[in-house]
Write a protein that holds these residues in place. Structure first.
Motif, short mmCIF file in Angstrom:
data_model
loop_
_atom_site.label_atom_id
_atom_site.label_comp_id
_atom_site.label_asym_id
_atom_site.label_seq_id
_atom_site.Cartn_x
_atom_site.Cartn_y
_atom_site.Cartn_z
N UNK A 178 0.83 -1.19 0.00
CA UNK A 178 0.00 0.00 0.00
C UNK A 178 0.87 1.24 0.00
N UNK A 179 0.29 2.35 -0.50
CA UNK A 179 0.97 3.63 -0.29
C UNK A 179 0.24 4.34 0.83
N UNK A 180 1.02 4.99 1.70
CA UNK A 180 0.51 5.45 2.99
C UNK A 180 0.89 6.91 3.22
N UNK A 181 -0.10 7.72 3.51
CA UNK A 181 0.16 9.13 3.81
C UNK A 181 0.08 9.31 5.33
N UNK A 182 1.14 9.91 5.90
CA UNK A 182 1.22 10.04 7.37
C UNK A 182 1.54 11.47 7.78
N UNK A 190 -1.32 22.03 8.47
CA UNK A 190 -1.58 20.62 8.15
C UNK A 190 -0.98 20.10 6.85
N UNK A 191 -0.97 20.94 5.80
CA UNK A 191 -0.45 20.44 4.53
C UNK A 191 1.07 20.26 4.54
N UNK A 195 4.06 13.14 5.15
CA UNK A 195 5.09 12.38 4.43
C UNK A 195 4.48 11.08 3.90
N UNK A 196 4.90 10.70 2.69
CA UNK A 196 4.34 9.50 2.03
C UNK A 196 5.33 8.34 2.07
N UNK A 197 4.78 7.12 2.24
CA UNK A 197 5.59 5.89 2.21
C UNK A 197 4.89 4.84 1.37
N UNK A 198 5.63 3.75 1.07
CA UNK A 198 4.92 2.53 0.67
C UNK A 198 5.31 1.44 1.65
N UNK A 199 4.42 0.48 1.85
CA UNK A 199 4.73 -0.56 2.83
C UNK A 199 4.14 -1.90 2.43
N UNK A 200 4.69 -2.93 3.06
CA UNK A 200 4.20 -4.29 2.93
C UNK A 200 3.00 -4.46 3.85
N UNK A 241 6.88 16.60 2.42
CA UNK A 241 6.39 16.90 1.07
C UNK A 241 5.27 15.95 0.64
N UNK A 242 4.70 15.25 1.63
CA UNK A 242 3.69 14.24 1.31
C UNK A 242 2.46 14.77 0.60
N UNK A 243 2.11 16.03 0.88
CA UNK A 243 0.90 16.57 0.24
C UNK A 243 1.10 16.66 -1.27
N UNK A 244 2.27 17.15 -1.68
CA UNK A 244 2.56 17.22 -3.13
C UNK A 244 2.54 15.85 -3.76
N UNK A 245 3.13 14.87 -3.05
CA UNK A 245 3.15 13.51 -3.58
C UNK A 245 1.71 13.01 -3.74
#
Lengths: 414, 375
Positions: A178-182, A190-191, A195-200, A241-245
């Motif tokens: 999944x891709x995960x916004x945290x 707030x914006x 930060x964005x990740x991907x995880x198992x 920079x998760x919001x831009x992603x």
């Protein structure tokens, strides 16, 4: 202005048609043709298994994710070739709905922000359907205010530790990644603290709980995170920079959903062509004809709007916010179409499932339709996007814009 | 596949927009609206000089010989400018009827005159009762003379000639109808101007008394030709309606940005934003349906009848929707004579009826879709 294939397009079409003719799982064609917005039910097969098998077969022959680069499991096709493929794939294309989040949103986000070795590792099995992906953005308190999310990610050595809860996650119960916004910084507006990740999805501490929907089906889930560890190299984009992603993902989401969404019109037209009312065939009733004509021009308008978008795309233009109209128009249309089909059925319209007219197709549509108007942005958010980004009208007033996230009120009446 | 106009066609659109912005300001439209002139003669002359009147007329008949896609592009700009000239009646209806069914002599006589702006033409179809139908035509043709009354006839009071639908058989069948060409400046014709919803494009009642007429197309083919003319005109009018929709949306958007109430631009209120977004949606759907119609028209595709009906319905709805909500965005000011909103509101509602009402086209669309599905 023309609709004819160029010689190259005609050649591509012929090859695609021949391959589909020889390889598609024809035993499910009838079931797939009848599925619209209601659930796709295969009488003699598990939809996920059938979808995965078809996707794998396509991937092995070079027909998966046509517009993706070859090195990531795609074919490097032009937008027009992708459309030709969809036309030729016909009802079998319904099967790729199982992968729409991964192919339409996670894949493009990975392509834009992941490290090269990750792209080469994770994208080909995503393209081939061997691995399924989901998108972990929405939260219980969020709704349309996606940036108001509260799932925390805290740095611990080379890892990030995740705690919190996501909701409305399509397909999480059968997803591998999944891709995960945290939120990584609650002390800034707030914006700015995302930060964005991907995880198992099999990571320790991830718990998936299916949600039973109004329709009775469970396509969505709640996902809980308890001290889930994600290595820093699985971060997508910069810290903060998760919001831009996520905007990359959301823009792709709108065009992916917009392109795939059904209007219910072909089903209604077919139904009215055979339905007998007390005074004769439904299709000869003046009121029915007027309704049908109004929906016919919406359906064709959407179809040709997407063709105009594809033409622009093939000239190298980017998909713009105007793509929001697909879901906006189709969402409420399918709800109205289903309501009207039941109205034509009169009292017996109340019966759903196998005992109903057409095995409850319109009843299933009715109960699923409200979700279409909400997922990927509500009708109201879609209208805001058109008003602000297409027409240039002022943005909504946001009182939380410059306030640190941890100072934003969280309750209305207290 | 390429579902867009070409760069040359877009250049033509820019050229037409520039010309009309200069020569067809709202102030110029108001001269006709206020009844001070039956149409804008200077503009008509200018359109002829620019080659816009004959853009789809072949070169051998004095036109530019460009084609129907080019005509669609011009039509959109005519609608955007709300041009007070007999463009639709002359160019879409009369010229198209001549192109489809005219003899070589008829084409040679009238088409160059249309292209050069010397002749205004129209189609005399309706007799006061509702929608296109062979049954509704009572005007008779016998031994080359017409007797009967046509009402309303678009631009009938300023037209030099008319294509007239007449009864040549006694039943209500398609084959009982034939078309005739009438020089309105010759004898046997009495013309009366009618007040109407949109004074920028006039309407008239024409009485024919033993009026000499020459056949246009074969006897008994009238209804089949008319159907083709109406389908073509439906696509072309749809582009005018799309142009008008866009202009009405633009006026509403500009006003919402300029006008301050409660200390804010009214365009920052969600209710206003959403109304404008919905106008954009209907204008976009109409544009896309019209592009399909343009493709079908320009290639004379088998899909034309269905595409034309869809473009007609979609564009009619969009123009009415945009024109009425443009007034709503403007509030009380939008309802005054002084503001331009009502010009588009009038045009939208008049155009909704000109080729037969929405009900008629809805019926046509469903019939055509059924036919296609049965085939």
């Amino acid at each position: 202005m023309n609709f004819d294939d160029t010689p190259q397009e005609a050649e591509f079409r012929a090859i695609a048609r021949a391959w589909i003719g020889a390889n598609a799982p024809k035993q499910y064609e009838e079931d797939l043709r009848k599925s619209s917005l209601g659930r796709t039910v295969l009488r003699n097969g598990n939809i996920l298994e059938v979808a995965k098998a078809w996707q794998k077969k396509k991937a092995d022959a070079g027909w998966a994710c046509l517009h993706w680069p070859k090195e990531y499991g795609g074919r490097g096709s032009s937008p027009i070739e992708r459309v030709i493929w969809q036309q030729e794939e016909g009802p079998f294309g319904q099967l790729s709905r199982m992968f729409i989040i991964g192919h339409g949103m996670c894949g493009p986000t990975m392509m834009a922000f992941a490290r090269e070795e990750h792209k080469r590792t994770y994208l080909p099995p995503l393209a081939s359907g061997e691995k399924v992906w989901c998108q972990l953005f929405s939260e219980p308190a969020g709704g349309s205010d996606v940036a108001g999310l509260r799932t925390r990610a805290e740095k611990d050595g080379d890892d990030w530790v995740i705690n919190g809860q996501k909701i409305w996650t399509s397909g999480a119960h059968y997803s591998d990644y999944g891709i995960l916004l945290t939120r990584t910084d609650p002390t800034v507006p707030k914006h700015k603290g995302l930060t964005m990740f991907f995880l198992d999805m099999k990571s320790t501490g991830v718990e998936v709980r299916p949600i039973k929907q109004a329709s009775g089906a469970s396509d969505f889930n709640e996902v809980y995170f308890t001290n889930v560890r994600i290595p820093d190299h699985q971060r997508l984009g910069e810290v903060g920079d998760g919001w831009n992603v996520s905007l990359t993902t959301l823009m792709n989401e709108r065009s992916a959903i917009g392109a795939a969404v059904s209007t219910g019109f072909p089903e209604l037209f077919e139904y009215c062509s055979s339905l007998m009312l007390d005074d004769g065939p439904a299709i000869e009733d003046r009121a029915v004809r007027s309704k049908l004509a109004n929906w016919a021009v919406k359906a064709s308008g959407l179809k040709y709007t997407s063709m105009r978008a594809i033409s622009a795309l093939s000239k190298g233009e980017r998909p713009g916010p105007e793509n929001s109209i697909g879901k906006l128009v189709a969402g409420s249309m399918i709800q109205d179409v289903a309501t009207y089909a039941l109205d034509l059925q009169g009292a017996r319209g109340v019966i759903s499932g196998e005992d109903a007219e057409l095995a409850g197709r319109f009843q299933a549509m009715l109960l699923r339709a409200p979700g279409t108007r909400v997922e990927g942005g509500t009708d109201e958010i879609m209208r805001n996007i058109i008003a602000e980004r297409v027409l240039g009208l002022p943005g909504d007033i946001r009182v939380d814009k410059d306030v640190p996230f941890n100072k934003i009120p969280t309750k209305g009446r207290s | 596949m390429n579902f867009d106009f070409s760069d040359d066609q877009k250049q033509l659109r820019d050229q037409a927009r520039k010309f009309l912005t200069e020569k067809c300001s709202p102030k110029a439209v108001r001269v006709v609206l206020d009844g001070k002139a039956p149409y804008d003669k200077e503009l008509w002359k200018g359109l002829a000089e620019m080659g816009f009147l004959g853009v789809a007329i072949p070169e051998e008949f004095g036109g530019a010989g460009a084609g129907h896609l080019e005509l669609c592009v011009i039509a959109e700009e005519m609608g955007r400018a709300n041009a007070p000239v007999p463009f639709s009646s002359t160019v879409y209806l009369a010229a198209e009827a001549l192109l489809i069914a005219g003899s070589d002599a008829q084409k040679k006589k009238w088409l160059p005159a249309i292209a050069s702006g010397e002749a205004i033409g129209t189609l005399a179809l309706f007799e006061g009762n509702g929608n296109p139908s062979p049954k509704a035509i009572k005007l008779t043709a016998a031994n080359g003379v017409l007797n009967g009354v046509k009402k309303p006839v678009a631009d009938g009071a300023i037209a030099d000639f008319a294509v007239v639908a007449a009864r040549t058989g006694s039943g209500g069948r398609d084959s009982d109808i034939s078309l005739f060409l009438v020089d309105l400046k010759a004898g046997g014709v009495e013309v009366k101007s009618l007040t109407n919803l949109d004074p920028t494009r006039g309407q008239a009642e024409i009485t024919f008394r033993d009026c000499k007429a020459e056949p246009l197309g074969a006897a008994g083919e009238g209804w089949s030709i008319l159907t083709q003319v109406l389908d073509r005109a439906a696509v072309l009018c749809a582009f005018e309606q799309v142009g008008g929709s866009d202009r009405a949306l633009e006026m509403g958007r500009d006003y919402a940005l300029d006008r301050i109430a409660f200390g804010r631009q009214i365009g920052s209120f969600q209710a206003v934003k959403h109304m404008l977004a919905d106008m954009y949606v209907s204008a976009t759907l109409a544009r896309s349906n019209s592009y399909y119609g343009a493709w079908a028209l320009s290639t004379n595709a088998a899909e034309l009848p269905e595409a034309a009906a869809a473009a007609r319905i979609s564009a009619t709805q969009a123009f009415q929707h945009c024109a009425k909500n443009n007034i709503q965005v403007h509030g009380g000011m939008g309802f005054t004579w002084e503001f331009d909103c009502h010009m588009y509101y009038r045009r939208a509602n008049a155009m909704a009826l000109g080729l037969g009402s929405l009900t008629y086209w809805e019926d046509q669309l469903i019939d055509r879709m059924r036919k296609k599905n049965a085939a």
